[in-house]
Design a protein around this motif. Structure first.
Motif, PDB file in Angstrom:
ATOM      1  N   GLU A   1      14.565 -24.536 -15.400  1.00  0.00           N
ATOM      2  CA  GLU A   1      14.450 -24.552 -13.927  1.00  0.00           C
ATOM      3  C   GLU A   1      14.812 -25.938 -13.410  1.00  0.00           C
ATOM      4  O   GLU A   1      14.274 -26.944 -13.865  1.00  0.00           O
ATOM      5  N   VAL A   2      15.743 -25.990 -12.458  1.00  0.00           N
ATOM      6  CA  VAL A   2      16.098 -27.259 -11.800  1.00  0.00           C
ATOM      7  C   VAL A   2      15.870 -27.052 -10.311  1.00  0.00           C
ATOM      8  O   VAL A   2      16.546 -26.224  -9.692  1.00  0.00           O
ATOM      9  N   GLY A   3      14.898 -27.750  -9.762  1.00  0.00           N
ATOM     10  CA  GLY A   3      14.585 -27.607  -8.337  1.00  0.00           C
ATOM     11  C   GLY A   3      14.281 -26.159  -7.954  1.00  0.00           C
ATOM     12  O   GLY A   3      14.653 -25.712  -6.872  1.00  0.00           O
ATOM     13  N   GLY A   4      13.646 -25.425  -8.865  1.00  0.00           N
ATOM     14  CA  GLY A   4      13.270 -24.030  -8.577  1.00  0.00           C
ATOM     15  C   GLY A   4      14.402 -23.031  -8.830  1.00  0.00           C
ATOM     16  O   GLY A   4      14.220 -21.831  -8.654  1.00  0.00           O
ATOM     17  N   VAL A   5      15.561 -23.522  -9.263  1.00  0.00           N
ATOM     18  CA  VAL A   5      16.706 -22.634  -9.538  1.00  0.00           C
ATOM     19  C   VAL A   5      16.829 -22.467 -11.059  1.00  0.00           C
ATOM     20  O   VAL A   5      16.893 -23.458 -11.794  1.00  0.00           O
ATOM     21  N   HIS A   6      16.869 -21.201 -11.522  1.00  0.00           N
ATOM     22  CA  HIS A   6      16.989 -20.956 -12.964  1.00  0.00           C
ATOM     23  C   HIS A   6      18.425 -21.189 -13.422  1.00  0.00           C
ATOM     24  O   HIS A   6      19.380 -20.737 -12.785  1.00  0.00           O
ATOM     25  N   VAL A   7      18.556 -21.899 -14.560  1.00  0.00           N
ATOM     26  CA  VAL A   7      19.866 -22.223 -15.129  1.00  0.00           C
ATOM     27  C   VAL A   7      19.901 -21.728 -16.575  1.00  0.00           C
ATOM     28  O   VAL A   7      19.001 -22.037 -17.357  1.00  0.00           O
ATOM     29  N   HIS A   8      20.926 -20.953 -16.904  1.00  0.00           N
ATOM     30  CA  HIS A   8      21.065 -20.368 -18.235  1.00  0.00           C
ATOM     31  C   HIS A   8      22.307 -20.952 -18.911  1.00  0.00           C
ATOM     32  O   HIS A   8      23.377 -20.985 -18.300  1.00  0.00           O
ATOM     33  N   ALA A   9      22.166 -21.397 -20.153  1.00  0.00           N
ATOM     34  CA  ALA A   9      23.281 -22.057 -20.841  1.00  0.00           C
ATOM     35  C   ALA A   9      23.769 -21.216 -22.017  1.00  0.00           C
ATOM     36  O   ALA A   9      22.993 -20.902 -22.921  1.00  0.00           O
ATOM     37  N   VAL A  10      25.051 -20.864 -22.011  1.00  0.00           N
ATOM     38  CA  VAL A  10      25.694 -20.133 -23.107  1.00  0.00           C
ATOM     39  C   VAL A  10      26.577 -21.124 -23.865  1.00  0.00           C
ATOM     40  O   VAL A  10      27.294 -21.913 -23.244  1.00  0.00           O
ATOM     41  N   ARG A  11      26.525 -21.133 -25.203  1.00  0.00           N
ATOM     42  CA  ARG A  11      27.420 -21.959 -26.018  1.00  0.00           C
ATOM     43  C   ARG A  11      28.164 -21.016 -26.958  1.00  0.00           C
ATOM     44  O   ARG A  11      27.557 -20.397 -27.835  1.00  0.00           O
ATOM     45  N   LEU A  12      29.500 -20.938 -26.803  1.00  0.00           N
ATOM     46  CA  LEU A  12      30.253 -19.893 -27.491  1.00  0.00           C
ATOM     47  C   LEU A  12      31.639 -20.393 -27.885  1.00  0.00           C
ATOM     48  O   LEU A  12      32.363 -20.950 -27.044  1.00  0.00           O
ATOM     49  N   SER A  13      32.015 -20.178 -29.141  1.00  0.00           N
ATOM     50  CA  SER A  13      33.376 -20.516 -29.573  1.00  0.00           C
ATOM     51  C   SER A  13      34.385 -19.815 -28.681  1.00  0.00           C
ATOM     52  O   SER A  13      34.176 -18.653 -28.310  1.00  0.00           O
ATOM     53  N   GLY A  14      35.465 -20.508 -28.369  1.00  0.00           N
ATOM     54  CA  GLY A  14      36.506 -19.913 -27.524  1.00  0.00           C
ATOM     55  C   GLY A  14      36.402 -20.352 -26.077  1.00  0.00           C
ATOM     56  O   GLY A  14      37.398 -20.338 -25.352  1.00  0.00           O
ATOM     57  N   LEU A  15      35.203 -20.768 -25.664  1.00  0.00           N
ATOM     58  CA  LEU A  15      35.034 -21.214 -24.271  1.00  0.00           C
ATOM     59  C   LEU A  15      35.433 -22.686 -24.138  1.00  0.00           C
ATOM     60  O   LEU A  15      35.402 -23.445 -25.108  1.00  0.00           O
ATOM     61  N   ILE A  16      35.785 -23.088 -22.915  1.00  0.00           N
ATOM     62  CA  ILE A  16      35.915 -24.531 -22.610  1.00  0.00           C
ATOM     63  C   ILE A  16      34.747 -24.885 -21.678  1.00  0.00           C
ATOM     64  O   ILE A  16      33.717 -25.356 -22.139  1.00  0.00           O
ATOM     65  N   ALA A  17      34.874 -24.603 -20.384  1.00  0.00           N
ATOM     66  CA  ALA A  17      33.784 -24.893 -19.432  1.00  0.00           C
ATOM     67  C   ALA A  17      33.877 -23.898 -18.278  1.00  0.00           C
ATOM     68  O   ALA A  17      34.921 -23.798 -17.628  1.00  0.00           O
ATOM     69  N   HIS A  18      32.784 -23.190 -18.036  1.00  0.00           N
ATOM     70  CA  HIS A  18      32.783 -22.104 -17.058  1.00  0.00           C
ATOM     71  C   HIS A  18      31.413 -22.072 -16.376  1.00  0.00           C
ATOM     72  O   HIS A  18      30.424 -22.492 -16.960  1.00  0.00           O
ATOM     73  N   GLN A  19      31.375 -21.544 -15.187  1.00  0.00           N
ATOM     74  CA  GLN A  19      30.078 -21.400 -14.507  1.00  0.00           C
ATOM     75  C   GLN A  19      30.110 -20.253 -13.511  1.00  0.00           C
ATOM     76  O   GLN A  19      31.094 -20.053 -12.812  1.00  0.00           O
ATOM     77  N   GLU A  20      28.993 -19.505 -13.481  1.00  0.00           N
ATOM     78  CA  GLU A  20      28.822 -18.479 -12.453  1.00  0.00           C
ATOM     79  C   GLU A  20      27.573 -18.799 -11.655  1.00  0.00           C
ATOM     80  O   GLU A  20      26.515 -19.081 -12.222  1.00  0.00           O
ATOM     81  N   VAL A  21      27.714 -18.776 -10.347  1.00  0.00           N
ATOM     82  CA  VAL A  21      26.561 -18.892  -9.465  1.00  0.00           C
ATOM     83  C   VAL A  21      26.338 -17.513  -8.869  1.00  0.00           C
ATOM     84  O   VAL A  21      27.234 -16.937  -8.251  1.00  0.00           O
ATOM     85  N   LEU A  22      25.150 -16.965  -9.107  1.00  0.00           N
ATOM     86  CA  LEU A  22      24.806 -15.622  -8.637  1.00  0.00           C
ATOM     87  C   LEU A  22      23.862 -15.763  -7.452  1.00  0.00           C
ATOM     88  O   LEU A  22      22.801 -16.388  -7.557  1.00  0.00           O
ATOM     89  N   LEU A  23      24.257 -15.176  -6.325  1.00  0.00           N
ATOM     90  CA  LEU A  23      23.432 -15.242  -5.115  1.00  0.00           C
ATOM     91  C   LEU A  23      23.107 -13.813  -4.708  1.00  0.00           C
ATOM     92  O   LEU A  23      24.018 -12.992  -4.521  1.00  0.00           O
ATOM     93  N   GLY A  24      21.818 -13.506  -4.615  1.00  0.00           N
ATOM     94  CA  GLY A  24      21.421 -12.120  -4.366  1.00  0.00           C
ATOM     95  C   GLY A  24      20.630 -11.967  -3.087  1.00  0.00           C
ATOM     96  O   GLY A  24      19.754 -12.776  -2.769  1.00  0.00           O
ATOM     97  N   GLY A  25      20.970 -10.918  -2.330  1.00  0.00           N
ATOM     98  CA  GLY A  25      20.244 -10.609  -1.092  1.00  0.00           C
ATOM     99  C   GLY A  25      19.930  -9.126  -1.030  1.00  0.00           C
ATOM    100  O   GLY A  25      19.865  -8.457  -2.058  1.00  0.00           O
ATOM    101  N   ASP A  26      19.796  -8.622   0.177  1.00  0.00           N
ATOM    102  CA  ASP A  26      19.397  -7.241   0.376  1.00  0.00           C
ATOM    103  C   ASP A  26      20.562  -6.290   0.077  1.00  0.00           C
ATOM    104  O   ASP A  26      21.455  -6.126   0.907  1.00  0.00           O
ATOM    105  N   GLY A  27      20.604  -5.709  -1.105  1.00  0.00           N
ATOM    106  CA  GLY A  27      21.634  -4.714  -1.424  1.00  0.00           C
ATOM    107  C   GLY A  27      23.009  -5.280  -1.721  1.00  0.00           C
ATOM    108  O   GLY A  27      23.973  -4.519  -1.854  1.00  0.00           O
ATOM    109  N   GLU A  28      23.132  -6.620  -1.849  1.00  0.00           N
ATOM    110  CA  GLU A  28      24.448  -7.166  -2.210  1.00  0.00           C
ATOM    111  C   GLU A  28      24.318  -8.480  -2.980  1.00  0.00           C
ATOM    112  O   GLU A  28      23.328  -9.197  -2.870  1.00  0.00           O
ATOM    113  N   ILE A  29      25.355  -8.755  -3.747  1.00  0.00           N
ATOM    114  CA  ILE A  29      25.378  -9.969  -4.579  1.00  0.00           C
ATOM    115  C   ILE A  29      26.709 -10.680  -4.393  1.00  0.00           C
ATOM    116  O   ILE A  29      27.768 -10.046  -4.383  1.00  0.00           O
TER     117      ILE A  29
END
Ligand SMILES: NC(=O)C1=CN([C@@H]2O[C@H](COP(=O)(O)OP(=O)(O)OC[C@H]3O[C@@H](n4cnc5c(N)ncnc54)[C@H](OP(=O)(O)O)[C@@H]3O)[C@@H](O)[C@H]2O)C=CC1
Ligand SMILES: O=C(O)C1=N[C@H](C(=O)O)C[C@H](O)C1
Length: 245
Positions: free
Chosen positions: A177-205
């Motif tokens: 948790e950073v400032g109340g925001v959950h952060v998940h780290a994946v380490r995987l062969s084949g990747l360089i550097a990637h990030q997804e920010v998921l924002l969720g509201g009422d019935g949509e993402i």
């Protein structure tokens, strides 16, 4: 010609930075140093680019700033406490400036900026960062910074804690948790550097995704930093002001 030194010159990013500096018509690569080289060889440089390791970067900065060389820093691991220490060194060496950016990729900076802009409209936000398995640290500097920006935007908008009724049966299952925001780290062969920010509201993402396909992606931002650092007073954190964001 701007006289540029590179620290971490044989590393994954350092190699690309050296090529880019050598190809730039307004720069001269005066020192390309790696782990066992003496930092004293930086003496002729006006600007030093650092892509080394979180464990050594503070020593490099103290030396460079103390010798009036402006650092442009990509190395991660900068807590608020470390930034404060750098501000102290800069205050003791007026006229020397420093730029520290968690990500020099232009698209990555835009991804962070868009996430910050969108954050106030959603009750939930989480970050998934995905990197190559040889990465030194987790979570990534980019993810940490994005979480801070989202957290600031939520606080400014008067949003409270995010909905989450989970009882975790296993430590780490909800990430860090950073400032109340959950952060998940994946380490995987084949990747360089990637990030997804998921924002969720009422019935949509809304998903904001950034992919680094080559480490050459960091070099236009680094060259911009090298060209501008001498006129940016004191400490600048992030590439945003250089892109008028
Ligand atoms: N801000 C941004 O846009 C980006 C930041 N990064 C960050 O940059 C850093 C480096 O990443 P990456 O290039 O993948 O890492 P690498 O491990 O490939 O490169 C780091 C290089 O620095 C060398 N090194 C270690 N200590 C010193 C020292 N005291 N002086 C000079 N060189 C030294 C290492 O040598 P040895 O291997 O022998 O230890 C290595 O060659 C990381 O913190 C990473 O997160 C990465 C990509 C983009
Ligand atoms: O180590 C890397 O590879 C990267 N490090 C930076 C970070 O920690 O955010 C930037 C980019 O994600 C690549």
């Amino acid at each position: 010609m701007i006289r540029v030194g590179v620290l971490g010159a044989r590393g994954r990013v350092g190699v690309e930075v050296c090529k880019a500096v050598e190809a730039a018509g307004d720069m001269e690569l005066v020192a390309a140093l790696d782990k066992d080289d003496s930092i004293e060889q930086l003496a002729g440089a006006e600007v030093v680019v650092d892509f080394t390791h979180p464990d050594v970067v503070m020593g490099n900065l103290e030396w460079a700033i103390g010798h009036g060389i402006h650092p442009v820093v990509g190395t991660t691991g900068f807590t608020e406490e470390r930034l404060e220490t750098v501000r102290g060194w800069l205050a003791a060496n007026p006229g020397t400036n420093c730029l520290i950016a968690p990500n020099f990729g232009i698209a990555a900076v835009l991804m962070m900026h868009f996430a910050q802009q969108a954050a106030r409209y959603f009750e939930s936000a989480e970050i998934v960062e995905l990197h190559h398995p040889n990465k030194a640290d987790a979570p990534s500097g980019t993810a940490r910074r994005t979480a801070e920006l989202i957290s600031e935007a939520r606080a400014k908008a008067g949003l409270g804690a995010m909905p989450d009724a989970t009882t975790t049966a296993l430590d780490g299952s909800r990430g860090a948790e950073v400032g109340g925001v959950h952060v998940h780290a994946v380490r995987l062969s084949g990747l360089i550097a990637h990030q997804e920010v998921l924002l969720g509201g009422d019935g949509e993402i809304l998903t904001i995704r950034h992919d680094t396909m080559s480490r050459a992606a960091f070099t236009p931002g680094v060259l911009l930093g090298v060209r501008r650092v001498r006129e940016l007073p004191g400490l600048t954190v992030g590439l945003e002001p250089l892109l008028d964001l």
